[in-house]
Each structure stands twice: as C-alpha cells, then as structure tokens.
Design an enzyme around this catalytic site. Structure first.
Site, PDB file in Angstrom:
ATOM      1  N   LYS A 152       0.723  -1.179  -0.024  1.00 43.35           N
ATOM      2  CA  LYS A 152      -0.140   0.068  -0.006  1.00 43.35           C
ATOM      3  C   LYS A 152       0.977   1.266  -0.005  1.00 43.35           C
ATOM      4  O   LYS A 152       0.543   2.301  -0.838  1.00 43.35           O
ATOM      5  CB  LYS A 152      -0.791  -0.238   1.289  1.00 43.35           C
ATOM      6  CG  LYS A 152      -1.548   1.094   1.608  1.00 43.35           C
ATOM      7  CD  LYS A 152      -2.681   1.726   0.473  1.00 43.35           C
ATOM      8  CE  LYS A 152      -3.124   2.980   0.630  1.00 43.35           C
ATOM      9  NZ  LYS A 152      -4.166   3.190  -0.507  1.00 43.35           N
ATOM     10  N   CYS A 194      -3.351  10.569   1.744  1.00 46.40           N
ATOM     11  CA  CYS A 194      -2.594   9.528   1.168  1.00 46.40           C
ATOM     12  C   CYS A 194      -1.381   9.883   0.485  1.00 46.40           C
ATOM     13  O   CYS A 194      -0.401   9.508   1.153  1.00 46.40           O
ATOM     14  CB  CYS A 194      -3.566   8.630   0.168  1.00 46.40           C
ATOM     15  SG  CYS A 194      -5.151   7.842   0.802  1.00 46.40           S
TER      16      CYS A 194
HETATM   17  N1  LIG Z   1     -10.187   8.573   2.061  1.00 44.67           N
HETATM   18  C1  LIG Z   1      -9.383   7.944   1.072  1.00 44.67           C
HETATM   19  O1  LIG Z   1      -9.792   7.937   0.100  1.00 44.67           O
HETATM   20  C2  LIG Z   1      -8.598   6.637   1.673  1.00 44.67           C
HETATM   21  C3  LIG Z   1      -8.054   5.910   0.678  1.00 44.67           C
HETATM   22  C4  LIG Z   1      -7.359   4.667   0.870  1.00 44.67           C
HETATM   23  C5  LIG Z   1      -6.893   4.684   2.494  1.00 44.67           C
HETATM   24  N2  LIG Z   1      -7.164   5.505   3.306  1.00 44.67           N
HETATM   25  C6  LIG Z   1      -6.832   5.275   4.683  1.00 44.67           C
HETATM   26  O2  LIG Z   1      -8.090   4.792   5.250  1.00 44.67           O
HETATM   27  C7  LIG Z   1      -7.984   5.172   6.757  1.00 44.67           C
HETATM   28  C8  LIG Z   1      -9.386   5.939   6.925  1.00 44.67           C
HETATM   29  O3  LIG Z   1      -9.412   7.015   6.288  1.00 44.67           O
HETATM   30  P1  LIG Z   1     -10.791   7.943   5.989  1.00 44.67           P
HETATM   31  O4  LIG Z   1     -10.421   8.876   4.892  1.00 44.67           O
HETATM   32  O5  LIG Z   1     -11.889   7.002   5.807  1.00 44.67           O
HETATM   33  O6  LIG Z   1     -10.884   8.649   7.363  1.00 44.67           O
HETATM   34  P2  LIG Z   1     -12.001   9.739   7.841  1.00 44.67           P
HETATM   35  O7  LIG Z   1     -11.329  10.824   8.819  1.00 44.67           O
HETATM   36  O8  LIG Z   1     -12.828  10.008   6.851  1.00 44.67           O
HETATM   37  O9  LIG Z   1     -12.715   8.742   8.979  1.00 44.67           O
HETATM   38  C9  LIG Z   1     -12.165   8.004   9.938  1.00 44.67           C
HETATM   39  C10 LIG Z   1     -13.466   8.100  10.900  1.00 44.67           C
HETATM   40  O10 LIG Z   1     -12.888   7.474  12.022  1.00 44.67           O
HETATM   41  C11 LIG Z   1     -13.331   7.849  13.347  1.00 44.67           C
HETATM   42  N3  LIG Z   1     -12.660   7.357  14.630  1.00 44.67           N
HETATM   43  C12 LIG Z   1     -11.475   7.805  14.919  1.00 44.67           C
HETATM   44  N4  LIG Z   1     -11.017   7.015  15.893  1.00 44.67           N
HETATM   45  C13 LIG Z   1     -12.007   6.239  16.182  1.00 44.67           C
HETATM   46  C14 LIG Z   1     -12.237   5.131  16.927  1.00 44.67           C
HETATM   47  N5  LIG Z   1     -11.237   4.923  17.773  1.00 44.67           N
HETATM   48  N6  LIG Z   1     -13.156   4.278  16.751  1.00 44.67           N
HETATM   49  C15 LIG Z   1     -14.169   4.451  15.849  1.00 44.67           C
HETATM   50  N7  LIG Z   1     -14.162   5.580  15.311  1.00 44.67           N
HETATM   51  C16 LIG Z   1     -13.125   6.376  15.058  1.00 44.67           C
HETATM   52  C17 LIG Z   1     -13.455   9.180  13.155  1.00 44.67           C
HETATM   53  O11 LIG Z   1     -14.253  10.033  13.934  1.00 44.67           O
HETATM   54  C18 LIG Z   1     -13.615   9.545  11.533  1.00 44.67           C
HETATM   55  O12 LIG Z   1     -14.995   9.591  11.290  1.00 44.67           O
HETATM   56  C19 LIG Z   1      -6.729   6.115   6.736  1.00 44.67           C
HETATM   57  O13 LIG Z   1      -5.564   5.382   7.165  1.00 44.67           O
HETATM   58  C20 LIG Z   1      -6.598   6.546   5.534  1.00 44.67           C
HETATM   59  O14 LIG Z   1      -5.211   6.727   5.141  1.00 44.67           O
HETATM   60  C21 LIG Z   1      -8.144   6.537   2.881  1.00 44.67           C
END
Ligand SMILES: NC(=O)c1ccc[n+]([C@@H]2O[C@H](COP(=O)([O-])OP(=O)(O)OC[C@H]3O[C@@H](n4cnc5c(N)ncnc54)[C@H](O)[C@@H]3O)[C@@H](O)[C@H]2O)c1
Length: 432
Positions: A204, A258
């Site tokens: 990744k 990312c």
């Molecule tokens: N957004 C993308 O397009 C994308 C793509 C690939 C990978 N990722 C990865 O996926 C992961 C999540 O990204 P995202 O964009 O969905 O983040 P985001 O910020 O949109 O959502 C994360 C959510 O997790 C919640 N949260 C935090 N701590 C928590 C806990 N202990 N228990 C439950 N909920 C909790 C937050 O309130 C938030 O709503 C990250 O590691 C990111 O790098 C994201």
C-alpha cells in the site's frame, strides 16, 4: 460463519465499506467516536460527499442491517478504518489505531477476525495492533485472526472501486489471510492476493510512494521547463507516447491523506535508506511556495493585488480539503501581502471563508486555478473577465481552454510553461 461485522471509523472508507457489507446481507454495526456521525448515519444520511454513497447508506439503514453506535459490540469480524495521519514532524500518528484496538480487546472472542484497513507503517499489525488486541488474553493466529487489507480506492470513485479493485490481503498467518479473503470475496469482483501483514502494509505504501516520486519528477520537469521557455505538459504528453513511459502530471503540490502522507511512513522507519522517497516528498511540498513565487512575478507592479483562488480541495471533483496544497499556497499569499478570495463548488468545510464564484471574481486581478474540478473547464471567460479588475489567469492544472481565454482578453500563465507572455499593469499584453 460470519454474521455480524463491527466497523470502527465511519469516514470516507469505513462508511462505504459498512454499507456494502450491510447491503450484502451482513448485520453491520458502524462505530465512530464522533456523535454527529452516529446521528447522521442512523437517520440514513451521510456526512461526506461520495457519489452513490447516500443511496447505499439509506438502503442499508432502512433494511435494518446497518446501524451506527458509539460503543464497540461483540461481533464475528472487526474492521478498523480509522485515520492514520502524519504528525508535524512527519511521523505516523497511530493513536487512532491503538484506540481502536483497545476498544475491540474487551469484546474480542475466540474465532473472531480483526482486519486493519487504515494505511499504516510497515510492522503496524505485528508490532502495534497485535499486542494491544492480545491484552484480551487471547493470542493472534491462535485464538483470533488478524489481517491487514489496505484500501486502494480513489475518492470520487470509491463505490465502484471498492467492488472492482484488486485487493491485497496480508495475514498474521495463512488462516487469517484466507479468512479475510473469504470475507471480502462477498462483494469484491477484483482479484484478491494473499500475503503476510508487513508485505501488504508495504504494498500500500509503495503504491502511493511510486506516484508521489513520479509527481515529484514531473514537478521538477515543470520548474525546468519554466526556465527553458517550453511546456512541461507537452513534454509529458509526448514522452508518454513511449510504450514504457508514464510520467505523471505536475501541479501546485500533492495533498490529501494518502499520497502526501504515506511516503513519510517509510521515511520514518528508514530515514537513512529512504533518500529518494524523502526527496520526492520535499520537492512536492515545495510546490505551493513555487506557485506563490511565480504569482508574485506575474503580479509584479500591481498595487494591492487581489487573487481569486479557484479550487481548494486536494484534487478535482471532491469535497475533501484535508491536507490540501491550496492551504500552503494561501499562507504564502498572506505572507506575500496578496489579497485573496476563494471559490470551490465542492468544498463546504475550509479554514478560510469561501465565496460564490461571482463574489470571488469581482474586483480580482488574477484567477489562480488550483484544483481540476470539471466545473472550471466550462467557465466562460468573457463573462468572468467583466467582473475582474484585470484579466489574468494562472492555471496550475492546465485544464482551461487557453486559446478561448486569450481571445476573451485574458493573459494566460500555466505552471510548467516558460512565459513568453508578460502582463503590464495597464493590461496590455506584451510579447517579449
Ligand atoms: N479516504 C480515502 O480515500 C482513503 C483511501 C485509501 C486509504 N485510506 C486510509 O483509510 C483510513 C481511514 O481514512 P478515512 O479517509 O476514511 O478517514 P476519515 O477521517 O474520513 O474517517 C475516519 C473516522 O474514524 C473515526 N474514528 C477515529 N477514531 C476512532 C475510533 N477509535 N473508533 C471509531 N471511530 C474512530 C473518526 O471520527 C472518523 O469519522 C486512513 O488510514 C486512510 O489513510 C483512505
């Protein structure tokens, strides 16, 4: 047999994943620490913009298969999709992953599977998450399964890519990888490749690092072409006709959570080895300042200049302005004493006040286009020009119909293109 899935984190990744599992017949509880998210999802709404998501969440909640909660409940599978941001000193902040592990441990049962989806530094599953989960008194690989399954979707196409993309699933052991693979096969149409956790974590990170370094190369080319008086866009287009060349496009910087973040996770662990990765990040992070410097040259001689910034999300056609390069550009404008207004048709949440297009352009000296939203490709320069004090445009994404803009009286500058054109402050175009 998996019946119930508990997904921690209902953001851009967790919420689409939760609703897909729910609409595929699983009992899904989505856990988030933000009460507003819980409230919104439980009434079938969404708090983020993603095409197709609203319909799916509504259907999932209505069917009774998806509900949101603040507390983790016992389940067959736990999926962690919490943020993994980078700190100011470019280190992975794994607080959210640790917290998620601590929330799962008390309800973890024999036979459960825990899947980490959050993008994580190599070794996170083995060295960080496993010990936290084992505080439950159970052993990973023996009593419960542990796998890493990175998400590889692109914002704006998440719903399609969740289903169609190939997946890499890394297990703490073979059984964990196979269990996770079986789970995702329910809706994934792409191929699922099995490996170990650390390899999957590194896969990744390297996908995004490859793109970051490639963009850095292109950004360096852009700066070289500006010096040479040629177009980087043309160089890239012609070079990419070669069957083994794929140079990415330059831009005002790399943003989001990312590509601009993941390479640091490798640099952090291997600072003396990851030299090229580090340099790529440094070049890309320098681009906002380069844009500001170029703008200062463009606006040289104009007193109290004002710029209309078009687009602040980190990429086109999305509402996400987290870690956007537009922000350091705006800080640079502030430092340089250049006034600005901001218009973005997608972004609702931003550190600075957002205006309508008309408000943003009225009285502006220059349009600074930072994001490649489709809407901007169809702007009609003749009408916009009438609102402005001077008709200058600096297109950092090379998306405007430049000939039309010139015909409508604009002086056009592009990132990565050496300027033959100069603006004089009386608005006459001077070809040097
Ligand atoms: N957004 C993308 O397009 C994308 C793509 C690939 C990978 N990722 C990865 O996926 C992961 C999540 O990204 P995202 O964009 O969905 O983040 P985001 O910020 O949109 O959502 C994360 C959510 O997790 C919640 N949260 C935090 N701590 C928590 C806990 N202990 N228990 C439950 N909920 C909790 C937050 O309130 C938030 O709503 C990250 O590691 C990111 O790098 C994201």
């Amino acid at each position: 047999m998996v019946n119930k899935i508990c997904i921690l984190g209902l953001g851009y990744i967790g919420l689409p994943t939760a609703s897909i599992f729910a609409t595929n017949g699983f009992d899904v509880v989505g856990v988030d620490t933000n009460p507003q998210v819980i409230e919104t999802v439980n009434r079938g709404g969404i708090h983020i913009q993603e095409p197709g998501l609203q319909t799916l969440v509504q259907a999932a909640v209505k069917s009774g298969r998806l509900r949101a909660a603040l507390e983790v409940e016992s389940a067959d599978v736990f999926i962690i999709a919490v943020p993994t941001p980078v700190t100011k000193d470019k280190r992975a902040d794994l607080t959210f992953v640790r917290n998620a592990g601590h929330m799962i441990a008390p309800v973890l049962q024999r036979g459960n599977l825990v899947v980490l989806e959050s993008t994580s530094p190599p070794g996170t599953c083995e060295r960080i998450l496993k010990p936290v989960l084992e505080e439950s008194g159970q052993q990973a690989g023996k009593d419960f399964g542990l796998a890493y399954c990175p998400e590889r979707v692109i914002p704006g196409r998440t719903m399609r890519e969740l289903i169609q993309n190939d997946r890499v699933v890394g297990g703490i052991d073979r059984l964990s990888a196979e269990a996770a693979s079986k789970l995702y096969k329910v809706f994934v149409e792409g191929k699922i490749q099995l490996t170990d956790c650390t390899t999957a974590e590194m896969v990744k990170l390297m996908e995004n690092t490859y793109r970051d370094v490639n963009i850095a190369l292109s950004n360096e080319l852009a700066m070289l072409c500006e010096e040479m008086g040629i177009s980087a866009w043309e160089v890239v287009e012609l070079a990419n006709l070669h069957p083994r060349v794929n140079i990415h496009l330059p831009g005002p910087g790399v943003g989001g959570h990312c590509i601009a973040v993941d390479p640091w996770f490798i640099v952090e662990r291997f600072p003396s080895l990851a030299n090229m990765i580090n340099l790529g990040r440094t070049i890309n992070d320098s681009m906002p300042l380069h844009v500001v410097k170029r703008l200062q040259t463009i606006l040289d001689g104009i007193s109290s200049p004002r710029v209309a910034v078009l687009g602040v999300s980190f990429k086109g056609n999305i509402d996400d302005a987290r870690s956007t390069p537009a922000l350091p550009v705006i800080w640079g404008l502030e430092q340089a004493g250049i006034g600005f207004t901001i218009y973005d048709p997608h972004v609702r949440d931003f550190e600075y006040e957002l205006s309508t297009l008309q408000e943003a352009l009225t009285g502006a000296d220059c349009i600074l286009l930072l994001t490649d939203h489709d809407e901007f490709k169809f702007l009609y320069p003749q009408e916009l020009g009438k609102l402005m004090r001077r008709q200058i445009v600096f297109d950092t994404r090379n998306i405007l119909g430049h000939e039309l803009w010139r015909q409508c009286g604009f002086t056009v500058f592009r990132l990565g293109v050496g300027g033959l054109e100069k603006v004089n402050i009386n608005q006459e175009k001077v070809i040097s």
